[in-house]
Design a protein around this motif. Structure first.
Motif, short mmCIF file in Angstrom:
data_model
loop_
_atom_site.label_atom_id
_atom_site.label_comp_id
_atom_site.label_asym_id
_atom_site.label_seq_id
_atom_site.Cartn_x
_atom_site.Cartn_y
_atom_site.Cartn_z
N PRO A 162 1.53 8.33 -8.57
CA PRO A 162 1.27 6.93 -8.92
C PRO A 162 0.03 6.42 -8.19
CG PRO A 162 2.92 7.02 -7.21
CD PRO A 162 2.58 8.47 -7.55
N ILE A 163 -0.45 5.29 -8.62
CA ILE A 163 -1.65 4.72 -8.02
C ILE A 163 -1.43 4.36 -6.56
CG2 ILE A 163 -1.17 2.30 -8.62
CD1 ILE A 163 -4.21 2.14 -9.36
N GLU A 164 -0.18 4.06 -6.19
CA GLU A 164 0.10 3.68 -4.80
C GLU A 164 -0.24 4.80 -3.83
OE1 GLU A 164 2.45 1.11 -7.47
OE2 GLU A 164 2.11 3.28 -7.35
N ALA A 165 -0.08 6.07 -4.26
CA ALA A 165 -0.40 7.19 -3.38
C ALA A 165 -1.89 7.30 -3.09
CB ALA A 165 0.10 8.51 -3.99
N TRP A 166 -2.72 6.80 -4.01
CA TRP A 166 -4.18 6.90 -3.90
C TRP A 166 -4.79 5.63 -3.30
CZ3 TRP A 166 -6.06 11.62 -4.69
CH2 TRP A 166 -5.33 12.50 -5.49
N SER A 167 -3.94 4.68 -2.91
CA SER A 167 -4.42 3.39 -2.41
C SER A 167 -4.14 3.26 -0.92
CB SER A 167 -3.71 2.25 -3.16
OG SER A 167 -3.91 2.35 -4.55
N SER A 168 -5.05 2.64 -0.21
CA SER A 168 -4.84 2.41 1.21
C SER A 168 -3.80 1.33 1.42
CB SER A 168 -6.16 1.99 1.88
OG SER A 168 -6.49 0.67 1.49
N GLN A 169 -3.27 1.27 2.63
CA GLN A 169 -2.32 0.21 2.96
C GLN A 169 -2.95 -1.17 2.77
OE1 GLN A 169 1.10 0.62 4.46
NE2 GLN A 169 0.73 2.48 3.30
N LYS A 170 -4.22 -1.29 3.07
CA LYS A 170 -4.91 -2.57 2.92
C LYS A 170 -4.95 -2.98 1.45
CE LYS A 170 -8.65 -3.10 5.28
NZ LYS A 170 -10.07 -2.98 5.73
N ALA A 171 -5.26 -2.03 0.57
CA ALA A 171 -5.32 -2.35 -0.85
C ALA A 171 -3.95 -2.75 -1.39
CB ALA A 171 -5.87 -1.16 -1.63
N LEU A 172 -2.91 -2.04 -0.97
CA LEU A 172 -1.56 -2.34 -1.45
C LEU A 172 -1.08 -3.71 -0.96
CD1 LEU A 172 0.14 1.14 -1.00
CD2 LEU A 172 -0.60 0.07 -3.14
N SER A 173 -1.48 -4.07 0.23
CA SER A 173 -1.04 -5.36 0.77
C SER A 173 -1.60 -6.52 -0.03
CB SER A 173 -1.47 -5.48 2.24
OG SER A 173 -2.88 -5.57 2.35
N LYS A 174 -2.73 -6.33 -0.72
CA LYS A 174 -3.31 -7.39 -1.55
C LYS A 174 -2.44 -7.68 -2.77
CE LYS A 174 -8.09 -6.59 -0.16
NZ LYS A 174 -9.46 -6.22 -0.61
N CYS A 175 -1.55 -6.74 -3.07
CA CYS A 175 -0.66 -6.91 -4.22
C CYS A 175 0.78 -7.08 -3.79
CB CYS A 175 -0.80 -5.71 -5.16
SG CYS A 175 -2.50 -5.43 -5.74
N ASN A 176 0.97 -7.45 -2.52
CA ASN A 176 2.30 -7.64 -1.95
C ASN A 176 3.15 -6.38 -2.04
OD1 ASN A 176 1.87 -10.43 -1.30
ND2 ASN A 176 2.21 -10.93 -3.47
N LEU A 177 2.47 -5.24 -1.92
CA LEU A 177 3.17 -3.95 -1.86
C LEU A 177 2.82 -3.31 -0.52
CD1 LEU A 177 2.47 -2.56 -5.43
CD2 LEU A 177 4.59 -3.54 -4.59
N SER A 178 3.59 -3.59 0.47
CA SER A 178 3.31 -3.10 1.81
C SER A 178 4.38 -2.11 2.22
CB SER A 178 3.25 -4.26 2.81
OG SER A 178 2.94 -3.80 4.10
N PHE A 179 3.95 -0.89 2.57
CA PHE A 179 4.88 0.16 2.97
C PHE A 179 4.43 0.72 4.32
CE2 PHE A 179 4.38 0.33 -1.65
CZ PHE A 179 5.67 0.02 -2.05
N ASN A 180 5.29 0.68 5.29
CA ASN A 180 4.97 1.25 6.59
C ASN A 180 5.44 2.70 6.59
OD1 ASN A 180 4.46 1.86 9.22
ND2 ASN A 180 5.47 0.05 10.07
#
Length: 457
Positions: A162-180
């Motif tokens: 999925p796109i989430e695997a190719w995205s940095s934590q910073k990018a995901l946080s802009k879409c309210n998708l934050s994973f630690n």
């Protein structure tokens, strides 16, 4: 000391004799070659020397995504013929990152599948989903045929991701998708290479020091069933994050808004009433329906919904018509990356809608249309009881007439209020190269769209 044989010499000293990371930037060099690059290390009276030979300068394109980008030349239509052409392109160079994931950002690739190489039939077609990308290669080949100077192609992709695997934590946080991920605090079901940021960390971040001309991207199938609704945010956010990272990592050698091309999803199930694929197609454009657009500047899109392949031995989700995909990307690159005027690189898109009485809807398109079929069901209208939007349902709106760039739809199946219209809103909207609408000049298919609001009609 690093030197390029004809002009440039730079010296780099590591304080205290340590083994730090260093780099040298050369002034812009016109495309061409071959050149040699010599690196020397001097310690006391000893000299260690490494010489790189057969070095060429040109444009480098990064190719990413999942399995449709992973498909090799061995797997495309006319594979044998395509593979025989490999030796005709010695000035295209190929590099393939190895499949690796990481919970932290890596500075170097953990593995390399193909070191910088001249294209060969073996590299391009030694296996299914294991050797170099067909879309990447064909795109680069079209570019070389046009530009006539060296092209570098870097593949970094992994099937089923999925796109989430190719995205940095910073990018995901802009879409309210934050994973630690590092602390094991993931509130999701993804594992392995599907985990958020693990492929960004291992397979994209290590490349950011590279000066690239642009990127092409073929991904989205994995998000039809996971964070589908968020793709209109995660995709633009990833693009902008990559741009910033490569611009900073290359110290400005990569443009801050480098061109980004992508493939709109093709097809999967035939005659299945599932709208997850059309929604991802729509979200791939940040819900504009076309590219570039105000949220995705300097992007270009290859529509592929007319390339369904029911007989593909690799599964119907993997169509073999990659030549058409690559060529449509190439047209976008000519226009967006190379600024070639007069290139029609996208299919016709609606400009405005007009209700004529209560029996006809006229759509004016951006280009002259080639209408292959007066389809009875490729268009649908949203039909509602007057002012009662809870009663709305989508019904077919047959094409009844067309002239130049104007299309007329029948509203006979809706005797009430029309509050929306959509085109090709199906997982498999048409047969191979037989969608109803194409550009008359470029033969490119019209993309899918949905206009759900009353005030647009």
């Amino acid at each position: 000391m690093l030197s390029v044989s004809w002009c440039a010499t730079a010296q780099v000293f590591s304080p205290g004799g340590g083994t730090g990371v260093w780099r040298v930037f050369l002034d812009p060099i016109r495309p061409g070659g071959p050149f040699s690059v010599t690196a020397e290390q001097r310690i006391a009276n000893a000299v260690d020397r490494i010489i790189l030979k057969d070095v060429y300068f040109g444009d480098v394109w990064l190719c990413g995504g999942q399995s449709n980008m992973e498909m090799t030349v061995l797997q495309v239509i006319n594979a044998s013929k395509e593979l025989t052409l490999a030796s005709h392109y010695p000035y295209i160079r190929l590099f393939q990152a190895g499949l690796n994931k990481s919970l932290r950002e890596l500075n170097d690739l953990a593995g390399i599948a193909v070191q910088w190489s001249v294209p060969t039939a073996e590299i391009l077609g030694k296996g299914n989903f294991t050797s170099f990308s067909a879309v990447c290669w064909l795109f680069g080949r079209y570019l070389y045929d046009k530009l006539q100077y060296p092209i570098g192609l870097v593949e970094s992709c992994w099937g089923g991701t999925p796109i989430e695997a190719w995205s940095s934590q910073k990018a995901l946080s802009k879409c309210n998708l934050s994973f630690n991920v590092t602390n094991g605090d993931q509130k999701h079901e993804a594992t392995g290479p599907q985990e958020p940021s693990v492929l960004w960390n291992a397979m994209i971040h290590p490349l950011k020091r590279m000066a690239i001309k642009g990127t092409i991207w073929y991904q989205g199938e994995a998000n039809t069933a996971w964070h589908n609704a968020e793709y209109n945010c995660t995709f633009p956010a990833m693009i902008e994050d990559w741009r910033k990272a490569f611009h900073q990592g290359s110290e400005g050698s990569t443009e801050i808004d480098f061109p980004f091309g992508f493939v709109q999803l093709s097809t999967y199930h035939h005659r299945v009433p599932d709208d997850s694929f059309p929604w991802i197609r729509w979200h791939q454009t940040a819900d504009f329906g076309y590219a570039p657009n105000p949220k995705m500047r300097r992007t270009f899109m290859a529509v592929a919904m007319d390339l369904g392949d029911e007989k593909s031995p690799y599964g119907v989700i993997h169509p073999r018509y990659k030549q058409e995909v690559a060529y449509r990307l190439y047209l976008g690159a000519l226009a967006i990356a190379y600024g070639e005027a007069g290139i029609v690189f996208q299919g016709p898109f609606p400009k405005y809608f007009q209700l004529k009485n209560s029996t006809e809807l006229r759509i004016t398109y951006s280009q002259e249309l080639a209408v292959l079929e007066l389809s009875k069901d490729i268009f649908e209208i949203r039909c509602c009881t007057m002012w009662n939007y809870s009663s709305c349902k989508w019904v077919s709106a047959p094409i009844v007439d067309n002239f130049f760039n104007i299309l007329s739809l029948s509203l006979e199946q809706c005797q009430q209020k029309v509050s929306g219209v959509r085109y090709a809103w199906k997982e498999w909207p048409c047969n191979l190269k037989k969608c109803p609408l194409y550009s008359k000049s470029s033969k490119l298919p019209a993309p899918t769209f949905i206009i759900p609001k009353n005030d647009h009609l």
